[in-house]
Design a protein around this motif. Sequence first.
Motif, PDB file in Angstrom:
ATOM      1  N   VAL A 157     -14.378  25.441  71.461  1.00  0.00           N
ATOM      2  CA  VAL A 157     -14.214  26.361  70.332  1.00  0.00           C
ATOM      3  C   VAL A 157     -13.420  25.685  69.217  1.00  0.00           C
ATOM      4  CG1 VAL A 157     -13.344  28.610  69.597  1.00  0.00           C
ATOM      5  CG2 VAL A 157     -14.231  28.312  71.910  1.00  0.00           C
ATOM      6  N   SER A 158     -13.952  25.746  68.005  1.00  0.00           N
ATOM      7  CA  SER A 158     -13.247  25.250  66.832  1.00  0.00           C
ATOM      8  C   SER A 158     -12.296  26.328  66.323  1.00  0.00           C
ATOM      9  CB  SER A 158     -14.252  24.892  65.736  1.00  0.00           C
ATOM     10  OG  SER A 158     -13.598  24.599  64.519  1.00  0.00           O
ATOM     11  N   VAL A 159     -11.011  25.995  66.201  1.00  0.00           N
ATOM     12  CA  VAL A 159     -10.007  26.956  65.761  1.00  0.00           C
ATOM     13  C   VAL A 159      -9.552  26.590  64.355  1.00  0.00           C
ATOM     14  CG1 VAL A 159      -7.765  28.016  66.240  1.00  0.00           C
ATOM     15  CG2 VAL A 159      -9.233  27.270  68.135  1.00  0.00           C
ATOM     16  N   SER A 160      -9.592  27.554  63.450  1.00  0.00           N
ATOM     17  CA  SER A 160      -9.121  27.332  62.089  1.00  0.00           C
ATOM     18  C   SER A 160      -8.268  28.505  61.640  1.00  0.00           C
ATOM     19  CB  SER A 160     -10.294  27.121  61.127  1.00  0.00           C
ATOM     20  OG  SER A 160     -11.139  28.260  61.115  1.00  0.00           O
ATOM     21  N   VAL A 161      -7.608  28.333  60.515  1.00  0.00           N
ATOM     22  CA  VAL A 161      -6.707  29.359  59.969  1.00  0.00           C
ATOM     23  C   VAL A 161      -7.170  29.712  58.564  1.00  0.00           C
ATOM     24  CG1 VAL A 161      -4.366  29.717  59.044  1.00  0.00           C
ATOM     25  CG2 VAL A 161      -4.679  28.828  61.364  1.00  0.00           C
ATOM     26  N   ARG A 162      -7.074  30.980  58.237  1.00  0.00           N
ATOM     27  CA  ARG A 162      -7.378  31.441  56.883  1.00  0.00           C
ATOM     28  C   ARG A 162      -6.172  32.167  56.318  1.00  0.00           C
ATOM     29  NH1 ARG A 162     -12.908  34.363  56.166  1.00  0.00           N
ATOM     30  NH2 ARG A 162     -13.522  32.178  56.230  1.00  0.00           N
ATOM     31  N   THR A 163      -5.795  31.803  55.094  1.00  0.00           N
ATOM     32  CA  THR A 163      -4.646  32.408  54.431  1.00  0.00           C
ATOM     33  C   THR A 163      -5.087  33.050  53.125  1.00  0.00           C
ATOM     34  OG1 THR A 163      -3.122  30.783  55.372  1.00  0.00           O
ATOM     35  CG2 THR A 163      -2.385  31.959  53.405  1.00  0.00           C
ATOM     36  N   VAL A 164      -4.754  34.322  52.958  1.00  0.00           N
ATOM     37  CA  VAL A 164      -5.044  35.038  51.720  1.00  0.00           C
ATOM     38  C   VAL A 164      -3.822  34.921  50.815  1.00  0.00           C
ATOM     39  CG1 VAL A 164      -5.627  37.256  50.687  1.00  0.00           C
ATOM     40  CG2 VAL A 164      -6.592  36.620  52.907  1.00  0.00           C
ATOM     41  N   LEU A 165      -3.995  34.252  49.698  1.00  0.00           N
ATOM     42  CA  LEU A 165      -2.868  33.965  48.807  1.00  0.00           C
ATOM     43  C   LEU A 165      -2.561  35.151  47.909  1.00  0.00           C
ATOM     44  CD1 LEU A 165      -3.807  30.307  47.845  1.00  0.00           C
ATOM     45  CD2 LEU A 165      -1.988  31.038  49.405  1.00  0.00           C
ATOM     46  N   ILE A 191      -7.704  24.626  57.484  1.00  0.00           N
ATOM     47  CA  ILE A 191      -7.145  25.841  56.901  1.00  0.00           C
ATOM     48  C   ILE A 191      -7.899  26.116  55.611  1.00  0.00           C
ATOM     49  CG2 ILE A 191      -5.289  24.520  55.737  1.00  0.00           C
ATOM     50  CD1 ILE A 191      -3.556  27.062  55.964  1.00  0.00           C
ATOM     51  N   SER A 192      -8.210  27.386  55.383  1.00  0.00           N
ATOM     52  CA  SER A 192      -8.877  27.780  54.142  1.00  0.00           C
ATOM     53  C   SER A 192      -8.005  28.793  53.412  1.00  0.00           C
ATOM     54  CB  SER A 192     -10.258  28.377  54.429  1.00  0.00           C
ATOM     55  OG  SER A 192     -10.149  29.542  55.213  1.00  0.00           O
ATOM     56  N   PHE A 193      -8.186  28.845  52.095  1.00  0.00           N
ATOM     57  CA  PHE A 193      -7.388  29.736  51.262  1.00  0.00           C
ATOM     58  C   PHE A 193      -8.308  30.619  50.424  1.00  0.00           C
ATOM     59  CE2 PHE A 193      -4.678  25.978  51.891  1.00  0.00           C
ATOM     60  CZ  PHE A 193      -3.521  26.569  52.369  1.00  0.00           C
ATOM     61  N   LEU A 194      -7.925  31.883  50.302  1.00  0.00           N
ATOM     62  CA  LEU A 194      -8.603  32.843  49.438  1.00  0.00           C
ATOM     63  C   LEU A 194      -7.573  33.541  48.568  1.00  0.00           C
ATOM     64  CD1 LEU A 194     -11.040  34.675  51.893  1.00  0.00           C
ATOM     65  CD2 LEU A 194     -11.702  33.061  50.103  1.00  0.00           C
ATOM     66  N   ALA A 195      -8.011  34.009  47.415  1.00  0.00           N
ATOM     67  CA  ALA A 195      -7.154  34.877  46.612  1.00  0.00           C
ATOM     68  C   ALA A 195      -7.238  36.301  47.144  1.00  0.00           C
ATOM     69  CB  ALA A 195      -7.599  34.833  45.150  1.00  0.00           C
ATOM     70  N   ALA A 196      -6.145  37.023  47.068  1.00  0.00           N
ATOM     71  CA  ALA A 196      -6.143  38.430  47.472  1.00  0.00           C
ATOM     72  C   ALA A 196      -6.983  39.244  46.498  1.00  0.00           C
ATOM     73  CB  ALA A 196      -4.716  38.961  47.500  1.00  0.00           C
ATOM     74  N   GLU A 198      -9.408  15.201  51.472  1.00  0.00           N
ATOM     75  CA  GLU A 198     -10.438  14.221  51.834  1.00  0.00           C
ATOM     76  C   GLU A 198     -10.779  14.287  53.318  1.00  0.00           C
ATOM     77  OE1 GLU A 198      -8.613  10.645  50.495  1.00  0.00           O
ATOM     78  OE2 GLU A 198      -9.130  10.972  48.375  1.00  0.00           O
ATOM     79  N   GLY A 199      -9.799  14.589  54.151  1.00  0.00           N
ATOM     80  CA  GLY A 199     -10.029  14.646  55.591  1.00  0.00           C
ATOM     81  C   GLY A 199     -10.505  16.000  56.092  1.00  0.00           C
ATOM     82  N   GLY A 200     -10.571  16.997  55.213  1.00  0.00           N
ATOM     83  CA  GLY A 200     -11.102  18.293  55.597  1.00  0.00           C
ATOM     84  C   GLY A 200     -10.098  19.250  56.210  1.00  0.00           C
ATOM     85  N   ILE A 201      -8.836  18.879  56.266  1.00  0.00           N
ATOM     86  CA  ILE A 201      -7.829  19.835  56.748  1.00  0.00           C
ATOM     87  C   ILE A 201      -7.829  21.065  55.845  1.00  0.00           C
ATOM     88  CG2 ILE A 201      -5.360  20.258  57.073  1.00  0.00           C
ATOM     89  CD1 ILE A 201      -6.462  18.548  59.237  1.00  0.00           C
ATOM     90  N   ILE A 202      -7.889  20.828  54.536  1.00  0.00           N
ATOM     91  CA  ILE A 202      -8.019  21.907  53.568  1.00  0.00           C
ATOM     92  C   ILE A 202      -9.501  22.103  53.298  1.00  0.00           C
ATOM     93  CG2 ILE A 202      -7.428  22.713  51.250  1.00  0.00           C
ATOM     94  CD1 ILE A 202      -4.998  20.815  51.360  1.00  0.00           C
TER      95      ILE A 202
END
Length: 343
Positions: free
Chosen positions: A153-161, A184-189, A236-240
């Motif tokens: 399973v691929s585990v990632s985090v999402r943060t709503v800014l 980790i991915s970021f979204l605007a609220a 570049e490495g895809g962490i973000i």
Amino acid sequence: MNVRAWLNTLTLTCRTLPIVILYVTEGCNLRCCMCSYRKALPNELTLVEVESLAHQLSQFGLRHIVYSGGEPLLRRDFPAICAIFRQLGVQQTLLTNGLLLEKRLPEIQKFLSGIIVSLDGATTKTHNAIRGVESFDKIVEGIRRAVGSHSQVSVSVRTVLQKQNFREIREMIDLVKSLGVRKISFLAADVLSKSFGRDTRGSVAPDESIALDEAEVVEFRRIIDRLLANNRSDFEGGIISETPEKMYHIVEYFEALIGKRPFPRNYCNAPMVSAVITSTGEIQPCFFLPSYGNVREKQVDELENNEQAQQTRKKVRDYELERCQTCVCTLHLTPLHALIDPC
């Protein structure tokens, strides 16, 4: 190859539905300031109805189901739902707030290809203030267990800014790295739509306590400037997950909210390749646009091609809808991407 998905992106007709976001329940065990989902609705889809729906979707070309809510892990029969879709060969991803992840991981991890955990602060204080429940430590432990479970399973985090956490972007990146999370991915609220039950099923925080003010927007842009300078390898490495351009897009969204600029141009064709199905069976072109029918009343392929659905796709394609012009969460597949791998 998925020729039908490719054709979807070129016309207003829906020939297949490769991606579906399924609200398993609207019940939630957190009390987030930007969302009003609290209690499960009394008429949510039963397991029998989910099984019938799953077979319809499979026949209509479903390849990837994304479980959302509310909090999917609140449903006791969630493993049974996962088993249904596994029998149909469907890729499965769980969107979760993570509070029950440690407890329920042994039941569900064999079914999933991905787990996306919402984490809205790099510290206990920030996250718990946004989420309304003392939950940070439990969620972090759930992430740690999922990463260390030695599954596929691929585990990632999402943060709503938003106002309370935009200063913690770099700390969030450091935190997910320390947990062994690779993305980790970021979204605007979102403060402009009524999605996620805002103002209809409970109380939410006022917009001004979520959106950034003028001074904070200036500070936020500087934070992103520094992020690009100091964390380029993470892009570049895809962490973000987001590109630098998409991070500035979030800045521009908050600038637009206070009238400092027009809203940045969005590119989205989500209704051409995906749909959202709520816990009571309403089918929507995306999280933010109105339902065009209920799967309890008609077949999915019929609903996807009724006049309202086709007109919605036309308006999305032509960028006519205000909701699209101010959207915080978009999906865009080029025809080539849809042909090769729409999931």
